[in-house]
Design an enzyme around this catalytic site. Structure first.
Site, PDB file in Angstrom:
ATOM      1  N   SER A   1     -21.296  -3.731 -26.243  1.00  0.00           N
ATOM      2  CA  SER A   1     -20.847  -2.668 -26.690  1.00  0.00           C
ATOM      3  C   SER A   1     -20.018  -2.983 -28.003  1.00  0.00           C
ATOM      4  O   SER A   1     -19.265  -2.145 -28.727  1.00  0.00           O
ATOM      5  CB  SER A   1     -19.652  -2.219 -25.615  1.00  0.00           C
ATOM      6  OG  SER A   1     -18.495  -3.308 -25.633  1.00  0.00           O
ATOM      7  N   GLY A   2     -20.012  -4.506 -28.199  1.00  0.00           N
ATOM      8  CA  GLY A   2     -19.092  -4.813 -29.536  1.00  0.00           C
ATOM      9  C   GLY A   2     -17.866  -5.473 -28.879  1.00  0.00           C
ATOM     10  O   GLY A   2     -17.065  -5.970 -29.635  1.00  0.00           O
ATOM     11  N   GLY A   3     -17.114  -4.999 -27.576  1.00  0.00           N
ATOM     12  CA  GLY A   3     -16.038  -5.648 -26.862  1.00  0.00           C
ATOM     13  C   GLY A   3     -16.409  -6.950 -26.654  1.00  0.00           C
ATOM     14  O   GLY A   3     -17.332  -7.441 -26.501  1.00  0.00           O
ATOM     15  N   VAL A   4     -15.146  -7.527 -26.363  1.00  0.00           N
ATOM     16  CA  VAL A   4     -15.195  -9.089 -25.774  1.00  0.00           C
ATOM     17  C   VAL A   4     -15.985  -9.208 -24.399  1.00  0.00           C
ATOM     18  O   VAL A   4     -16.911 -10.085 -24.061  1.00  0.00           O
ATOM     19  CB  VAL A   4     -13.998  -9.679 -25.725  1.00  0.00           C
ATOM     20  CG1 VAL A   4     -13.004  -8.982 -24.739  1.00  0.00           C
ATOM     21  CG2 VAL A   4     -13.776 -11.062 -25.454  1.00  0.00           C
ATOM     22  N   ASP A   5     -15.873  -8.089 -23.372  1.00  0.00           N
ATOM     23  CA  ASP A   5     -16.297  -8.255 -22.408  1.00  0.00           C
ATOM     24  C   ASP A   5     -17.815  -8.394 -22.524  1.00  0.00           C
ATOM     25  O   ASP A   5     -18.575  -9.260 -21.745  1.00  0.00           O
ATOM     26  CB  ASP A   5     -16.001  -7.059 -21.193  1.00  0.00           C
ATOM     27  CG  ASP A   5     -14.436  -6.973 -21.290  1.00  0.00           C
ATOM     28  OD1 ASP A   5     -13.726  -7.576 -21.747  1.00  0.00           O
ATOM     29  OD2 ASP A   5     -14.101  -5.654 -21.093  1.00  0.00           O
ATOM     30  N   SER A   6     -18.545  -7.389 -23.044  1.00  0.00           N
ATOM     31  CA  SER A   6     -19.999  -7.354 -22.722  1.00  0.00           C
ATOM     32  C   SER A   6     -20.437  -8.576 -23.627  1.00  0.00           C
ATOM     33  O   SER A   6     -21.529  -9.265 -23.571  1.00  0.00           O
ATOM     34  CB  SER A   6     -20.595  -6.103 -23.473  1.00  0.00           C
ATOM     35  OG  SER A   6     -20.067  -6.055 -24.852  1.00  0.00           O
TER      36      SER A   6
ATOM     37  N   GLY B   1       0.922  -1.306  -0.037  1.00  0.00           N
ATOM     38  CA  GLY B   1      -0.164  -0.221   0.006  1.00  0.00           C
ATOM     39  C   GLY B   1       0.922   1.088   0.009  1.00  0.00           C
ATOM     40  O   GLY B   1       1.985   1.376   0.253  1.00  0.00           O
TER      41      GLY B   1
ATOM     42  N   HIS C   1       7.973  -7.690  -3.668  1.00  0.00           N
ATOM     43  CA  HIS C   1       6.868  -8.084  -4.442  1.00  0.00           C
ATOM     44  C   HIS C   1       6.814  -9.388  -5.360  1.00  0.00           C
ATOM     45  O   HIS C   1       7.353  -9.395  -6.490  1.00  0.00           O
ATOM     46  CB  HIS C   1       6.468  -6.737  -5.136  1.00  0.00           C
ATOM     47  CG  HIS C   1       6.134  -5.457  -4.575  1.00  0.00           C
ATOM     48  ND1 HIS C   1       4.644  -5.578  -4.001  1.00  0.00           N
ATOM     49  CD2 HIS C   1       6.782  -4.466  -3.835  1.00  0.00           C
ATOM     50  CE1 HIS C   1       4.631  -4.546  -3.581  1.00  0.00           C
ATOM     51  NE2 HIS C   1       5.761  -4.081  -3.314  1.00  0.00           N
TER      52      HIS C   1
ATOM     53  N   GLU D   1       4.452 -10.696  -6.748  1.00  0.00           N
ATOM     54  CA  GLU D   1       3.657 -10.813  -7.923  1.00  0.00           C
ATOM     55  C   GLU D   1       4.134 -10.203  -9.145  1.00  0.00           C
ATOM     56  O   GLU D   1       3.525 -10.372 -10.132  1.00  0.00           O
ATOM     57  CB  GLU D   1       2.312  -9.933  -7.332  1.00  0.00           C
ATOM     58  CG  GLU D   1       2.425  -8.499  -7.059  1.00  0.00           C
ATOM     59  CD  GLU D   1       2.976  -7.904  -5.818  1.00  0.00           C
ATOM     60  OE1 GLU D   1       3.616  -8.904  -5.155  1.00  0.00           O
ATOM     61  OE2 GLU D   1       2.721  -7.047  -5.265  1.00  0.00           O
TER      62      GLU D   1
ATOM     63  N   CYS E   1       5.129  -6.551   1.649  1.00  0.00           N
ATOM     64  CA  CYS E   1       5.339  -5.128   1.703  1.00  0.00           C
ATOM     65  C   CYS E   1       4.681  -4.509   2.900  1.00  0.00           C
ATOM     66  O   CYS E   1       5.063  -4.697   4.046  1.00  0.00           O
ATOM     67  CB  CYS E   1       5.062  -4.470   0.184  1.00  0.00           C
ATOM     68  SG  CYS E   1       6.005  -2.818   0.222  1.00  0.00           S
ATOM     69  N   TYR E   2       3.614  -3.547   2.549  1.00  0.00           N
ATOM     70  CA  TYR E   2       3.108  -2.954   3.801  1.00  0.00           C
ATOM     71  C   TYR E   2       2.153  -4.068   4.507  1.00  0.00           C
ATOM     72  O   TYR E   2       2.446  -3.970   5.735  1.00  0.00           O
ATOM     73  CB  TYR E   2       1.754  -2.157   2.995  1.00  0.00           C
ATOM     74  CG  TYR E   2       0.970  -1.254   4.030  1.00  0.00           C
ATOM     75  CD1 TYR E   2       1.185  -0.135   4.399  1.00  0.00           C
ATOM     76  CD2 TYR E   2       0.008  -1.963   4.905  1.00  0.00           C
ATOM     77  CE1 TYR E   2       0.646   0.681   5.516  1.00  0.00           C
ATOM     78  CE2 TYR E   2      -0.653  -1.181   5.881  1.00  0.00           C
ATOM     79  CZ  TYR E   2      -0.659  -0.098   6.132  1.00  0.00           C
ATOM     80  OH  TYR E   2      -1.367   0.773   7.164  1.00  0.00           O
TER      81      TYR E   2
ATOM     82  N   LYS F   1      -9.083  -9.775 -18.125  1.00  0.00           N
ATOM     83  CA  LYS F   1      -9.304  -9.970 -19.496  1.00  0.00           C
ATOM     84  C   LYS F   1      -8.916 -11.288 -20.099  1.00  0.00           C
ATOM     85  O   LYS F   1      -9.837 -11.791 -20.651  1.00  0.00           O
ATOM     86  CB  LYS F   1      -8.398  -8.927 -20.340  1.00  0.00           C
ATOM     87  CG  LYS F   1      -8.929  -8.772 -21.704  1.00  0.00           C
ATOM     88  CD  LYS F   1     -10.070  -7.850 -21.796  1.00  0.00           C
ATOM     89  CE  LYS F   1     -10.776  -7.490 -22.913  1.00  0.00           C
ATOM     90  NZ  LYS F   1     -11.675  -6.269 -22.629  1.00  0.00           N
TER      91      LYS F   1
HETATM   92  P1  XMP Z   1      -6.095   2.564 -19.604  1.00  0.00           P
HETATM   93  O1  XMP Z   1      -6.441   3.556 -20.384  1.00  0.00           O
HETATM   94  O2  XMP Z   1      -7.062   2.709 -18.254  1.00  0.00           O
HETATM   95  O3  XMP Z   1      -6.666   1.242 -20.124  1.00  0.00           O
HETATM   96  O4  XMP Z   1      -4.681   2.146 -19.144  1.00  0.00           O
HETATM   97  C1  XMP Z   1      -6.558  -0.190 -19.751  1.00  0.00           C
HETATM   98  C2  XMP Z   1      -7.713  -0.846 -20.492  1.00  0.00           C
HETATM   99  O5  XMP Z   1      -8.813  -0.533 -20.228  1.00  0.00           O
HETATM  100  C3  XMP Z   1      -9.493  -0.053 -21.434  1.00  0.00           C
HETATM  101  N1  XMP Z   1     -10.494   1.065 -21.105  1.00  0.00           N
HETATM  102  C4  XMP Z   1     -11.624   0.847 -20.949  1.00  0.00           C
HETATM  103  N2  XMP Z   1     -12.728  -0.302 -20.931  1.00  0.00           N
HETATM  104  N3  XMP Z   1     -14.424   1.055 -20.154  1.00  0.00           N
HETATM  105  C5  XMP Z   1     -14.050  -0.068 -20.721  1.00  0.00           C
HETATM  106  O6  XMP Z   1     -14.716  -1.096 -20.655  1.00  0.00           O
HETATM  107  C6  XMP Z   1     -13.635   2.332 -20.179  1.00  0.00           C
HETATM  108  O7  XMP Z   1     -14.173   3.181 -19.607  1.00  0.00           O
HETATM  109  C7  XMP Z   1     -12.028   2.028 -20.495  1.00  0.00           C
HETATM  110  N4  XMP Z   1     -11.261   2.836 -20.568  1.00  0.00           N
HETATM  111  C8  XMP Z   1     -10.273   2.350 -20.877  1.00  0.00           C
HETATM  112  C9  XMP Z   1      -8.559   0.277 -22.469  1.00  0.00           C
HETATM  113  O8  XMP Z   1      -8.874   0.204 -23.715  1.00  0.00           O
HETATM  114  C10 XMP Z   1      -7.440  -0.701 -22.138  1.00  0.00           C
HETATM  115  O9  XMP Z   1      -7.563  -2.055 -22.767  1.00  0.00           O
END
Ligand code: XMP
Length: 523
Positions: free
Chosen positions: A233-238, A65, A179, A181, A92-93, A379
């Protein structure tokens, strides 16, 4: 979709509880534990013992921390953590806290020591089984332990004599100043595996199939007969979140695809086709392009953009939920890094970096309850879940795309014209990188439209036009990243095509910054 069974309590899996003191590395600890095939969850450092015990932890890890354990009001843990008899590792902490609370001796440092160090093992211990007597480790600390608590042995020191590890084999409590990790600690993985498997006796048995079963049961328990909407959203997460929710509750799920106008080229059509025609989910497409541009008019502050976009999304979801009658739940593909970087209660002590819109932009008055089945995953784990659920590779292997879309890849004001510019440049970057023969495709690659103009010469005339930046990174999970060493001829093709084909751009720069200190996105 699979048939429904009665909801039952999720099966118990051996869990490691990680108590978070706000280290930027907390999530990496969780990752390393899961890589050792043990399930882990991060809780805030001050979680009451009842919450911790509720997880029935097989081991507990205290993170690092940013603060000092010697400062007045320093962060601590419920004392039961030390008295419970559960194997404990302080990093660490966390190590200093063990020293402080169990009667060791500490000294405050005037400045932090940061970087690689060489450590030497001093006494045999299960924690260091199989580790070379002299090894490199990553240190990042301020205070120093002068003497371990009574009954504890010093296990390792740095070459400067600083205590690098102590432990009590009988009580199964250990502290490491370095660390384990981070990748720079040579024997880090070994130390973590030793702690989990040998010291705490946890079998390496956690796998993605167990996660899917557990998440499916949890979704059914949470939702009951309720209706859920999910934003694609088109992304893999959604995509994975929607598929997982559909796996659990079938036709109780309706997916919404909001065309924000902030998407990449042809993204809307591709996403809707994939989910409707390939995955056979209920998908409603909503054209909200004007609404989002209106919300963003004149807004240049990145946080303000993110918050406004988040709010507009939620307003739309609520409208749709009302339209659909009685949806009470909103499913989202929020990931662990989003949760942690947005400084949610699970990481109270961490410093906020940016509001990922899935988390930070939610208004307090939102009426929909959230279903976030991926909120504890990284991810690459989400991709693995996608594969387990049978999602096509074209979806599972897509590069990440931020929720606020191209709005955070346009520095300065977002206008329809600037959106066209960044979209066209982005398509060139994507097409060229995907067509190239590379040893490894970058984890993410895209164009950023900067607010800068510079002088150029085209034909015989002077130009004064926009600068586009190209970003391509290698990363495991977006938490840390290195800039991708793309071949020069590929960069040249990208640059030439952008300048020739995208109106209003006369210069291209390549971003050669890692994360940290930069972030992946420019806003
Ligand atoms: P950063 O810019 O924070 O990005 O270093 C790390 C990863 O997260 C994605 N990213 C987002 N994904 N909502 C999301 O679902 C967000 O608001 C958002 N902002 C950044 C970014 O593309 C990268 O893969």
């Amino acid at each position: 979709m699979l048939g429904r069974t009665q909801p039952t309590a999720p099966p118990r899996v051996a869990t490691v509880v990680i108590l978070d003191f706000g280290a930027q590395y907390s999530q990496l600890i969780a990752r390393r534990v899961r890589e050792a095939k043990v399930y882990s969850e991060i809780l805030p450092h001050d979680a009451p013992w009842s919450t911790i015990a509720g997880r029935e932890p097989a081991a507990i890890i205290l993170t690092g921390g940013p603060e000092s354990t010697l400062a007045p009001g320093a962060l601590g843990v419920d004392p039961e953590v030390f008295g419970s008899g559960i194997p404990l590792l302080g990093i660490c902490y966390g190590m200093q806290l063990i020293a402080r609370d169990l009667g060791g001796e500490l000294v405050a440092a005037r400045h932090r020591e940061f970087g690689p160090a060489t450590i030497q093992l001093e006494a045999p211990s299960g924690l260091f089984a199989g580790v070379a007597p002299t090894t490199r480790a990553w240190m990042s600390h301020g205070d120093t332990v002068l003497a371990p608590p009574r009954g504890f042995a010093t296990l390792a020191r740095t070459t400067n004599g600083v205590i690098a590890a102590f432990g009590n084999d009988e009580r199964r409590i250990y502290g490491v100043q370095f660390h384990p990790e981070v990748a720079h600690t040579a024997a880090g993985t070994r130390v973590i595996e030793n702690f989990l498997h040998s010291v705490a006796g946890i079998e390496p048995s956690w796998k993605m199939e167990s996660f899917v079963d557990r998440a499916t049961d949890e979704i059914r328990m949470q939702v009951g007969d309720g209706k859920v909407i999910c934003a694609l959203s088109g992304g893999v997460d959604s995509a994975v979140a929607a598929t997982l929710v559909a796996h659990a509750i079938g036709s109780q799920l309706t997916c919404l695809f909001v065309d924000t106008g902030l998407l990449r080229a042809h993204e809307g059509d591709t996403v809707v086709a994939a989910f409707r025609d390939v995955l056979h989910l209920n998908v409603i497409r909503i054209d909200a392009r004007e609404r989002f541009v209106q919300q963003l008019t004149g807004i240049v502050d990145p946080e303000e953009k993110r918050i406004r976009i988040g709010h507009e999304f939620i307003t739309i979801f609520e409208e749709q939920a009302r339209r659909l009658g009685d949806a009470q739940f909103l499913a989202q593909g929020t990931l662990y890094p989003d949760v942690i970087e947005s400084k949610t209660p699970n990481s109270k002590a961490a410093h906020k970096i940016k509001s990922h819109h899935n988390v930070g932009g939610l208004p307090e008055t939102m009426r929909l309850s959230l279903v976030e089945p991926l909120r504890l995953l990284f991810k690459d784990e989400v991709r693995e879940v996608g594969r387990v659920l049978g999602l096509p590779a074209a979806i599972v292997e897509r590069q990440p795309f931020p929720g606020p879309g191209l709005a955070v890849r346009i520095l300065g004001a977002v206008t329809l014209q600037r959106l066209e510019t960044v979209r066209a440049a982005d398509k060139i970057v994507t097409d060229e990188i995907e067509a190239a023969t590379l040893d490894a495709r970058p984890w993410q690659y895209f164009a950023v439209l900067t607010p800068l103009q510079s002088v150029g010469v085209m034909g015989d005339g002077r130009t004064y036009a926009d600068l586009v930046a190209v970003r391509a990174i290698a990363s495991e999970d977006g938490m840390t990243a290195d800039w991708a060493r793309l071949p020069h001829d590929l960069l040249e093709r990208i640059s030439t095509r952008i300048v020739n084909e995208v109106a209003g751009v006369n210069r291209v720069a390549y971003d050669i910054t890692s994360k940290p200190p930069a972030t992946v996105e420019w806003e």
